[in-house]
Design a protein around this motif. Sequence first.
Motif, PDB file in Angstrom:
ATOM      1  N   GLU A  72       0.892  -1.158   0.054  1.00 41.82           N
ATOM      2  CA  GLU A  72      -0.111  -0.027   0.008  1.00 41.82           C
ATOM      3  C   GLU A  72       0.810   1.160  -0.043  1.00 41.82           C
ATOM      4  N   VAL A  73       1.986   1.338   0.851  1.00 46.08           N
ATOM      5  CA  VAL A  73       2.816   2.288   0.975  1.00 46.08           C
ATOM      6  C   VAL A  73       3.692   2.373  -0.084  1.00 46.08           C
ATOM      7  N   SER A  74       4.143   1.381  -0.782  1.00 48.95           N
ATOM      8  CA  SER A  74       5.399   1.255  -1.599  1.00 48.95           C
ATOM      9  C   SER A  74       4.847   0.341  -2.726  1.00 48.95           C
ATOM     10  N   PRO A  75       3.884   0.861  -3.667  1.00 47.54           N
ATOM     11  CA  PRO A  75       3.124  -0.043  -4.669  1.00 47.54           C
ATOM     12  C   PRO A  75       4.214  -0.855  -5.463  1.00 47.54           C
ATOM     13  N   ASN A  76       5.382  -0.364  -5.899  1.00 48.11           N
ATOM     14  CA  ASN A  76       6.224  -1.038  -6.864  1.00 48.11           C
ATOM     15  C   ASN A  76       7.251  -1.645  -6.109  1.00 48.11           C
ATOM     16  N   THR A  77       7.401  -2.041  -4.933  1.00 51.42           N
ATOM     17  CA  THR A  77       8.250  -2.858  -4.269  1.00 51.42           C
ATOM     18  C   THR A  77       7.689  -4.372  -4.474  1.00 51.42           C
ATOM     19  N   LYS A  78       8.677  -5.047  -4.442  1.00 50.87           N
ATOM     20  CA  LYS A  78       8.565  -6.634  -4.605  1.00 50.87           C
ATOM     21  C   LYS A  78       9.025  -7.030  -3.301  1.00 50.87           C
ATOM     22  N   ILE A  79       8.140  -8.097  -2.933  1.00 51.21           N
ATOM     23  CA  ILE A  79       8.436  -8.774  -1.587  1.00 51.21           C
ATOM     24  C   ILE A  79       9.011 -10.206  -1.995  1.00 51.21           C
ATOM     25  N   ILE A  80      10.185 -10.467  -1.331  1.00 50.18           N
ATOM     26  CA  ILE A  80      10.695 -11.779  -1.262  1.00 50.18           C
ATOM     27  C   ILE A  80      10.561 -12.349   0.163  1.00 50.18           C
ATOM     28  N   MET A  81       9.558 -13.100   0.616  1.00 43.95           N
ATOM     29  CA  MET A  81       9.612 -13.921   1.757  1.00 43.95           C
ATOM     30  C   MET A  81      10.679 -14.798   2.372  1.00 43.95           C
ATOM     31  N   CYS A  82      11.215 -14.685   3.681  1.00 45.99           N
ATOM     32  CA  CYS A  82      12.125 -15.436   4.090  1.00 45.99           C
ATOM     33  C   CYS A  82      11.527 -16.420   5.258  1.00 45.99           C
ATOM     34  N   SER A  83      11.463 -17.683   4.807  1.00 48.52           N
ATOM     35  CA  SER A  83      10.852 -18.475   5.768  1.00 48.52           C
ATOM     36  C   SER A  83      11.904 -19.675   6.260  1.00 48.52           C
ATOM     37  N   ALA A  84      11.447 -20.288   7.599  1.00 44.47           N
ATOM     38  CA  ALA A  84      12.319 -21.242   7.896  1.00 44.47           C
ATOM     39  C   ALA A  84      11.628 -22.695   7.267  1.00 44.47           C
ATOM     40  N   MET A  85      12.219 -23.612   7.617  1.00 38.73           N
ATOM     41  CA  MET A  85      11.727 -24.830   6.843  1.00 38.73           C
ATOM     42  C   MET A  85      10.383 -25.227   7.586  1.00 38.73           C
ATOM     43  N   GLY A  86       9.439 -25.924   6.970  1.00 43.05           N
ATOM     44  CA  GLY A  86       8.142 -26.162   7.548  1.00 43.05           C
ATOM     45  C   GLY A  86       7.005 -25.102   7.567  1.00 43.05           C
ATOM     46  N   GLN A  87       7.427 -24.005   7.072  1.00 37.42           N
ATOM     47  CA  GLN A  87       6.501 -22.914   7.020  1.00 37.42           C
ATOM     48  C   GLN A  87       5.738 -22.985   5.849  1.00 37.42           C
ATOM     49  N   HIS A  88       5.525 -23.722   4.835  1.00 37.50           N
ATOM     50  CA  HIS A  88       4.920 -24.009   3.572  1.00 37.50           C
ATOM     51  C   HIS A  88       3.540 -23.351   3.665  1.00 37.50           C
ATOM     52  N   SER A  89       2.780 -23.635   4.546  1.00 34.70           N
ATOM     53  CA  SER A  89       1.308 -22.741   4.383  1.00 34.70           C
ATOM     54  C   SER A  89       1.573 -21.488   4.549  1.00 34.70           C
ATOM     55  N   LYS A  90       2.365 -20.961   5.379  1.00 43.89           N
ATOM     56  CA  LYS A  90       2.516 -19.497   5.527  1.00 43.89           C
ATOM     57  C   LYS A  90       3.189 -18.897   4.194  1.00 43.89           C
ATOM     58  N   VAL A  91       4.005 -19.651   3.537  1.00 42.29           N
ATOM     59  CA  VAL A  91       4.552 -18.906   2.385  1.00 42.29           C
ATOM     60  C   VAL A  91       3.455 -18.775   1.255  1.00 42.29           C
ATOM     61  N   VAL A  92       2.721 -20.120   1.152  1.00 46.40           N
ATOM     62  CA  VAL A  92       1.709 -19.922   0.146  1.00 46.40           C
ATOM     63  C   VAL A  92       0.678 -18.794   0.648  1.00 46.40           C
ATOM     64  N   GLU A  93       0.112 -18.362   1.890  1.00 46.68           N
ATOM     65  CA  GLU A  93      -0.432 -17.245   2.191  1.00 46.68           C
ATOM     66  C   GLU A  93       0.262 -16.082   1.642  1.00 46.68           C
ATOM     67  N   ALA A  94       1.510 -15.853   2.080  1.00 46.80           N
ATOM     68  CA  ALA A  94       2.050 -14.624   1.678  1.00 46.80           C
ATOM     69  C   ALA A  94       2.008 -14.503   0.040  1.00 46.80           C
ATOM     70  N   ILE A  95       2.253 -15.552  -0.471  1.00 46.01           N
ATOM     71  CA  ILE A  95       2.216 -15.513  -2.238  1.00 46.01           C
ATOM     72  C   ILE A  95       0.926 -14.884  -2.558  1.00 46.01           C
ATOM     73  N   LYS A  96      -0.252 -15.623  -2.104  1.00 48.92           N
ATOM     74  CA  LYS A  96      -1.661 -15.004  -2.135  1.00 48.92           C
ATOM     75  C   LYS A  96      -1.803 -13.570  -1.745  1.00 48.92           C
ATOM     76  N   LYS A  97      -0.959 -12.991  -1.081  1.00 46.62           N
ATOM     77  CA  LYS A  97      -1.284 -11.656  -0.542  1.00 46.62           C
ATOM     78  C   LYS A  97      -0.412 -10.630  -1.282  1.00 46.62           C
ATOM     79  N   GLY A  98       0.562 -11.302  -2.254  1.00 46.27           N
ATOM     80  CA  GLY A  98       1.125 -10.440  -3.109  1.00 46.27           C
ATOM     81  C   GLY A  98       2.721 -10.486  -3.171  1.00 46.27           C
ATOM     82  N   ALA A  99       3.161 -11.484  -2.298  1.00 49.71           N
ATOM     83  CA  ALA A  99       4.813 -11.717  -2.266  1.00 49.71           C
ATOM     84  C   ALA A  99       5.333 -12.425  -3.668  1.00 49.71           C
TER      85      ALA A  99
END
Length: 122
Positions: A72-99
Amino acid sequence: MEDVRFLVVDDAIFMRTVLKKMLTDANFTVVGEAGNGLQAIEMAQQLQPDIVTLDITMPEMDGIQAIDRILEVSPNTKIIMCSAMGQHSKVVEAIKKGAKDFIVKPFEKTRVLQAIYNVMNR
């Protein structure tokens, strides 16, 4: 590749340091760093980075909660999530939100660079 500007967000100083070193060694510019989602939003608005590397699990506001506000505050920014092993469902949620991509801890330089090139070429 043109000068790509990064905001590195992780509550662990050690992980921020490791990632910053990988980025600067690859001739990228780290313009800021934050330790939680609230700081990340504020810094993204102020710095307008090209890429935010965003940890999922952090105090005060986690990475998943911060995605919408960062975009919202930086619309041209791309987001790369950093996750620990075993956070697959959180990564999927992050991708759906725009990561745009994710990297798994502990960071492997080739995978970090691959994620950067993936998001910059979209």
